[in-house]
Design an enzyme around this catalytic site. Structure first.
Site, mmCIF file in Angstrom:
data_model
loop_
_atom_site.group_PDB
_atom_site.id
_atom_site.type_symbol
_atom_site.label_atom_id
_atom_site.label_comp_id
_atom_site.label_asym_id
_atom_site.label_seq_id
_atom_site.Cartn_x
_atom_site.Cartn_y
_atom_site.Cartn_z
ATOM 1 C CB THR A 1 -10.387 -8.278 -10.069
ATOM 2 O OG1 THR A 1 -8.838 -7.907 -10.044
ATOM 3 C CG2 THR A 1 -11.076 -8.445 -11.294
ATOM 4 C CG ASP A 2 -5.999 -4.598 -9.218
ATOM 5 O OD1 ASP A 2 -6.433 -5.902 -9.670
ATOM 6 O OD2 ASP A 2 -5.055 -4.580 -8.774
ATOM 7 C CD GLU A 3 -6.253 -9.791 -12.706
ATOM 8 O OE1 GLU A 3 -6.277 -10.133 -14.109
ATOM 9 O OE2 GLU A 3 -5.612 -10.282 -11.771
ATOM 10 C CE LYS B 1 -14.810 -10.351 -10.782
ATOM 11 N NZ LYS B 1 -15.792 -11.225 -9.847
ATOM 12 C CE1 TYR C 1 -11.193 -13.595 -12.524
ATOM 13 C CE2 TYR C 1 -9.309 -11.991 -12.703
ATOM 14 C CZ TYR C 1 -10.573 -12.216 -11.879
ATOM 15 O OH TYR C 1 -10.795 -11.920 -10.740
HETATM 16 P P1 NAD Z 1 -11.473 -18.661 -5.484
HETATM 17 O O1 NAD Z 1 -11.278 -19.087 -6.663
HETATM 18 O O2 NAD Z 1 -10.581 -18.920 -4.486
HETATM 19 O O3 NAD Z 1 -12.934 -18.850 -5.146
HETATM 20 C C1 NAD Z 1 -14.220 -18.928 -5.889
HETATM 21 C C2 NAD Z 1 -15.142 -19.499 -5.367
HETATM 22 O O4 NAD Z 1 -16.501 -19.352 -5.933
HETATM 23 C C3 NAD Z 1 -15.058 -21.255 -5.125
HETATM 24 O O5 NAD Z 1 -15.458 -21.511 -4.010
HETATM 25 C C4 NAD Z 1 -15.958 -21.816 -6.235
HETATM 26 O O6 NAD Z 1 -16.313 -22.880 -5.926
HETATM 27 C C5 NAD Z 1 -17.009 -20.524 -6.307
HETATM 28 N N1 NAD Z 1 -17.726 -20.723 -7.549
HETATM 29 C C6 NAD Z 1 -16.996 -20.355 -8.913
HETATM 30 N N2 NAD Z 1 -18.066 -20.357 -10.015
HETATM 31 C C7 NAD Z 1 -19.224 -20.752 -9.312
HETATM 32 C C8 NAD Z 1 -20.508 -20.853 -9.746
HETATM 33 N N3 NAD Z 1 -20.832 -20.853 -10.969
HETATM 34 N N4 NAD Z 1 -21.521 -20.961 -8.764
HETATM 35 C C9 NAD Z 1 -21.214 -21.135 -7.504
HETATM 36 N N5 NAD Z 1 -19.977 -20.977 -6.989
HETATM 37 C C10 NAD Z 1 -18.878 -21.033 -7.823
HETATM 38 O O7 NAD Z 1 -11.459 -17.083 -5.869
HETATM 39 P P2 NAD Z 1 -11.053 -15.929 -4.740
HETATM 40 O O8 NAD Z 1 -9.522 -15.486 -4.754
HETATM 41 O O9 NAD Z 1 -11.582 -16.152 -3.422
HETATM 42 O O10 NAD Z 1 -11.831 -14.624 -5.307
HETATM 43 C C11 NAD Z 1 -13.203 -14.436 -4.994
HETATM 44 C C12 NAD Z 1 -13.638 -13.082 -5.575
HETATM 45 O O11 NAD Z 1 -12.618 -11.993 -5.469
HETATM 46 C C13 NAD Z 1 -13.660 -13.248 -7.209
HETATM 47 O O12 NAD Z 1 -14.767 -12.703 -7.359
HETATM 48 C C14 NAD Z 1 -12.610 -12.595 -7.601
HETATM 49 O O13 NAD Z 1 -12.828 -11.934 -8.781
HETATM 50 C C15 NAD Z 1 -12.377 -11.389 -6.504
HETATM 51 N N6 NAD Z 1 -10.919 -10.938 -6.369
HETATM 52 C C16 NAD Z 1 -10.026 -11.850 -6.236
HETATM 53 C C17 NAD Z 1 -8.547 -11.385 -5.758
HETATM 54 C C18 NAD Z 1 -7.342 -12.303 -5.579
HETATM 55 O O14 NAD Z 1 -6.215 -11.848 -5.232
HETATM 56 N N7 NAD Z 1 -7.716 -13.525 -5.499
HETATM 57 C C19 NAD Z 1 -8.363 -9.922 -5.821
HETATM 58 C C20 NAD Z 1 -9.676 -8.931 -6.378
HETATM 59 C C21 NAD Z 1 -10.899 -9.570 -6.559
HETATM 60 O O1 TDX Z 2 3.619 -19.736 -11.030
HETATM 61 C C1 TDX Z 2 3.376 -18.681 -11.332
HETATM 62 N N1 TDX Z 2 4.646 -17.615 -11.410
HETATM 63 C C2 TDX Z 2 4.381 -16.408 -11.668
HETATM 64 O O2 TDX Z 2 5.375 -15.388 -11.982
HETATM 65 C C3 TDX Z 2 2.037 -17.850 -11.167
HETATM 66 C C4 TDX Z 2 0.917 -18.687 -10.828
HETATM 67 C C5 TDX Z 2 2.194 -16.477 -11.408
HETATM 68 N N2 TDX Z 2 2.982 -15.646 -11.698
HETATM 69 C C6 TDX Z 2 2.991 -14.296 -11.520
HETATM 70 C C7 TDX Z 2 1.865 -13.720 -12.765
HETATM 71 C C8 TDX Z 2 1.244 -12.565 -12.094
HETATM 72 O O3 TDX Z 2 2.223 -11.654 -12.573
HETATM 73 O O4 TDX Z 2 2.661 -13.863 -10.630
HETATM 74 C C9 TDX Z 2 1.700 -12.678 -10.687
HETATM 75 C C10 TDX Z 2 0.437 -12.939 -9.605
HETATM 76 O O5 TDX Z 2 -0.235 -14.149 -10.374
HETATM 77 P P1 TDX Z 2 -1.625 -14.940 -9.946
HETATM 78 O O6 TDX Z 2 -1.300 -15.207 -8.662
HETATM 79 O O7 TDX Z 2 -1.923 -15.776 -10.917
HETATM 80 O O8 TDX Z 2 -2.469 -13.414 -9.699
HETATM 81 P P2 TDX Z 2 -3.187 -12.540 -11.004
HETATM 82 O O9 TDX Z 2 -2.834 -12.918 -12.184
HETATM 83 O O10 TDX Z 2 -2.468 -11.189 -10.729
HETATM 84 O O11 TDX Z 2 -4.423 -12.392 -10.730
HETATM 85 C C11 TDX Z 2 -4.732 -12.488 -9.107
HETATM 86 O O12 TDX Z 2 -5.224 -10.767 -8.619
HETATM 87 C C12 TDX Z 2 -6.428 -10.492 -9.105
HETATM 88 C C13 TDX Z 2 -6.088 -13.365 -8.897
HETATM 89 O O13 TDX Z 2 -5.846 -14.478 -9.505
HETATM 90 C C14 TDX Z 2 -7.270 -12.797 -9.482
HETATM 91 O O14 TDX Z 2 -8.401 -13.510 -9.106
HETATM 92 C C15 TDX Z 2 -7.375 -11.291 -8.751
HETATM 93 O O15 TDX Z 2 -8.578 -10.827 -9.429
#
Ligand code: NAD
Ligand code: TDX
Length: 335
Positions: free
Chosen positions: A124-126, A155, A151
């Site tokens: 992630t960019d975080e 990562k 978190y």
């Molecule tokens: P998500 O939470 O929707 O899915 C995560 C999955 O991993 C789930 O199916 C969960 O059951 C599985 N999991 C968690 N812990 C586990 C373990 N110990 N063993 C096996 N399976 C396990 O997450 P997502 O949003 O699909 O993110 C996927 C990846 O992308 C992550 O590595 C996250 O850091 C990265 N990422 C997400 C975003 C975003 O915006 N969602 C952005 C950048 C990077």
């Molecule tokens: O109810 C809400 N209201 C609100 O204002 C929630 C759930 C979030 N927010 C804000 C917090 C953040 O500024 O919205 C923005 C996005 O929040 P999230 O969806 O929780 O995302 P963020 O914390 O930015 O992280 C996401 O992007 C990077 C993913 O959850 C991470 O897994 C990924 O790495």
């Protein structure tokens, strides 16, 4: 290609598996997922006869060793991913994100002794921390790591392990750090699906703080096309930043959702802000575009939001059963 996808029942992983089965008939997919609260078998229902889904944990070294031993490539999505959950209880993040990635790396290292196994680590960019509002700067591959939250720090640790295993053990691995994804199958705890499903269940949407925080939105299909590009054409050891120039502040995203769902612009609640809330993320994806020729297909954020709203409207059976519990947990934290 025999491909192992960890976390393939989560949001991005499931979209990746569905697209892979649709577009790449030469790939045999095994999903390893422990089906935490964030994983869902239903997300893979459309392809359940075409893939193998193994329910198991990425910290289980024997299981991971066996599955990696049967694979030509691994795409590692599995992680605990929600910042608010990490603030409430960081332990699962340390276990899954750090120990889990270590377990994958060791399995790849041992398998590589007899034949090459390609690994792509999804991050992630975080990990870069946050940028000031109104600053033209964006994250690049050389931005120093400066994670803010439990978190993002786990990562960041996982990324460091991957880099060290590449250098020390010559693993054929690549890394990517992507910005905020949106699209179908995203858990209703996350910002965009939470607001859409709040409106669909007669609740008011919830904005943290003033909503000035900026995220750089990318459609999940574009993230996944970039992952495929890096897996097949990326330079070993390299980190690629994935983003589609989608910067938008949270208040604007909120008001766009309200407008697309025929609500008035102020029909939402301000709730307690997130502790340590990162101000702004922004990605410079120039190397991915120039060196690998990747281009996002979804360039219109509003059109993507409209499709995402439609998806949640038409897939109530996917999110309906968990919605009340997710909102009850938020309410107990004043959010
Ligand atoms: P998500 O939470 O929707 O899915 C995560 C999955 O991993 C789930 O199916 C969960 O059951 C599985 N999991 C968690 N812990 C586990 C373990 N110990 N063993 C096996 N399976 C396990 O997450 P997502 O949003 O699909 O993110 C996927 C990846 O992308 C992550 O590595 C996250 O850091 C990265 N990422 C997400 C975003 C975003 O915006 N969602 C952005 C950048 C990077
Ligand atoms: O109810 C809400 N209201 C609100 O204002 C929630 C759930 C979030 N927010 C804000 C917090 C953040 O500024 O919205 C923005 C996005 O929040 P999230 O969806 O929780 O995302 P963020 O914390 O930015 O992280 C996401 O992007 C990077 C993913 O959850 C991470 O897994 C990924 O790495």
């Amino acid at each position: 290609m025999r491909l192992l996808v960890t976390g393939g029942a989560g949001f991005i992983g499931a979209n990746f598996v569905l697209a892979t089965v649709r577009d790449r008939p030469d790939v045999r997919v095994t999903v390893l997922d422990s089906l935490t609260y964030a994983g869902s078998r239903e997300s893979l229902a459309g392809v359940d006869t075409q893939i193998r889904l193994v329910q198991g944990d990425i910290t289980d070294a024997d299981l991971v060793g066996r599955l990696v031993g049967e694979s030509d490539a691994v795409v590692h999505f599995a992680a605990e991913t929600h910042v608010d959950n990490a603030l409430a209880d960081p332990e699962p993040f340390v276990r899954s994100n750090i120990v889990g990635t270590f377990t994958i790396l060791e399995a790849v290292r041992h398998a590589t002794a007899s034949r090459p196994v390609r690994l792509h680590h999804v991050s992630t960019d975080e990990v870069y921390g946050d940028l000031e509002l109104g600053d033209p700067a964006k994250f690049t591959e050389s931005t120093p790591y400066n994670p803010s939250s439990p978190y993002s720090s786990t990562k960041a640790a996982s990324d460091m392990l991957v880099r060290a295993w590449v250098r020390s053990y010559r693993l054929t691995a690549t890394l990517s750090n992507c910005s905020n994804n949106y699209g179908p199958f995203q858990h209703v705890e996350k910002f965009i699906p939470r607001q859409i499903t709040n409106i669909l269940t007669g609740r008011r949407p919830k904005l943290y703080g003033t909503g000035a925080n900026v995220r750089d939105w990318i459609h999940v299909e574009d993230h996944n096309s970039a992952v495929w590009k890096i897996l097949t054409h990326g330079a070993v050891g390299r980190t690629y930043l994935i983003g589609a120039d989608g910067e938008c502040d949270n208040l604007t995203v909120m008001r766009t959702i309200l407008r697309l769902m025929d609500r008035s612009p102020d029909d939402f609640d301000h709730v307690t802000d997130r502790a340590g809330h990162d101000l702004r993320y922004a990605i410079d994806a120039t190397p991915l575009r120039d060196e690998l020729g990747w281009r996002p297909a979804h360039r219109d954020f509003e059109a993507g939001l409209r499709d995402t709203i439609d998806w949640y409207r038409h897939n109530r059976s996917w999110w309906g059963p968990i919605k009340d519990a997710v909102e009850a947990a938020y309410q107990s934290r004043g959010q």
